[in-house]
Enzyme design. Structure first.
Site, PDB file in Angstrom:
ATOM      1  N   HIS A  85       0.776   3.710  -9.763  1.00  0.00           N
ATOM      2  CA  HIS A  85       1.603   4.893 -10.021  1.00  0.00           C
ATOM      3  C   HIS A  85       1.810   5.158 -11.507  1.00  0.00           C
ATOM      4  CE1 HIS A  85       5.130   2.009 -10.117  1.00  0.00           C
ATOM      5  NE2 HIS A  85       5.535   2.857 -11.060  1.00  0.00           N
ATOM      6  N   ASP A 126      -0.474  -0.511  -4.888  1.00  0.00           N
ATOM      7  CA  ASP A 126       0.052   0.006  -6.159  1.00  0.00           C
ATOM      8  C   ASP A 126      -0.513  -0.755  -7.351  1.00  0.00           C
ATOM      9  OD1 ASP A 126       1.426   1.670  -7.822  1.00  0.00           O
ATOM     10  OD2 ASP A 126       3.414   0.836  -7.430  1.00  0.00           O
ATOM     11  N   SER A 204       7.361  -0.606 -15.143  1.00  0.00           N
ATOM     12  CA  SER A 204       6.360  -0.668 -14.080  1.00  0.00           C
ATOM     13  C   SER A 204       5.003  -1.115 -14.610  1.00  0.00           C
ATOM     14  CB  SER A 204       6.204   0.703 -13.420  1.00  0.00           C
ATOM     15  OG  SER A 204       7.352   1.046 -12.695  1.00  0.00           O
TER      16      SER A 204
END
Length: 261
Positions: A85, A126, A204
């Site tokens: 992402h 992810d 992230s």
């Protein structure tokens, strides 16, 4: 004599605290060079195909920052592991305007940046792998650990770039194991690590590490306090054992193992 004996305990405790701080400082010094800062950029126009000039990834009127994230160095050849992402816009780019700027530090402590080329991604977990040109630089790959022997309560640390603040260290413990979190493709990622080490926007893709500096997970998600966008203390990382099963296939084939059959 009783007075002297009473002094001994506080002094010993103070020394223990200092030792713990020294260990944490050393841990950050040794592991932070393996962490990278990722910026998603959108160019204002498509570069000329005939141009041989290296595109300067400067954030100005020609390229605006679309988002930021983190990653870590997988090997000495310049492969970078991050969340899908974080680089989803680059992975799904159809107009040629998306770019990825990766800021690194070499083994001598010199900062430099390169354009990151996406070579593989797996939305189901992810995960994504970028490749940067590191010719002329010696880089420091992260030390990869394992996640099948983790215990709730053990210390863990997140290094990343929350809100664009580079090389930020946050501390906490493993709060839970075997969690299930949503993946970008609408499925579920099983076996996630829960931690109270603060993870915010920009963290992230960065590593969750143990007390030995080994990567035990990829920081990927947080429950946010309603209306604030801030971490609630319930944060999640993809276990490194899952990463180890998937990243080699992404590097070699560009797609997950399951997609090749």
């Amino acid at each position: 004599m009783p007075f002297l004996l009473n002094l001994a305990a506080p002094l010993s405790f103070a020394h223990q605290i200092l030792d713990q701080e020294d260990n944490l400082v050393q841990l950050f010094k040794e592991t932070s060079p393996s962490v990278v800062f990722i910026k998603d950029l959108e160019l204002s126009k498509v570069p000329k195909a005939s141009s041989n000039e290296v595109i300067q990834l400067n954030e100005d009127e020609d390229a605006k920052v679309e988002g930021t994230g983190s990653g870590f160095i997988w090997d000495k050849y310049g492969h970078i592991v991050t969340n899908y992402h974080v680089v989803a816009k680059l992975a799904t780019d159809t107009n040629g305007l998306q770019r990825c700027k990766v800021s690194l530090v070499d083994a001598k402590g010199n900062s430099f940046y390169r354009e990151g080329k996406i070579i593989g991604f797996d939305p189901a977990y992810d995960l994504a792998v970028l490749k940067v040109d590191v010719d002329g630089y010696e880089i420091k790959p992260a030390l990869i650990g394992q996640s099948n022997n983790l215990h709730v309560g053990q210390s863990c640390f997140a290094i990343g770039n929350p809100f664009g603040y580079e090389n930020t260290l946050t501390t906490g413990v493993v709060s839970g194991l075997g969690r299930e979190i949503p993946s970008p493709n609408g499925g579920a990622i099983k076996g996630a690590i829960q931690t109270d080490a603060p993870i915010n926007a920009g963290n992230s893709g960065g590593p969750l590490i143990d007390s030995y500096g080994h990567v035990i997970g990829v920081n990927t998600a947080t429950f946010t306090k309603k209306g604030t966008g801030l971490s609630s203390g319930v944060n999640f990382a993809i276990p490194i054992d899952t990463v180890l099963r998937n990243v080699p296939y992404l590097i070699v084939y560009g797609t997950p193992y399951s997609n090749r059959f």
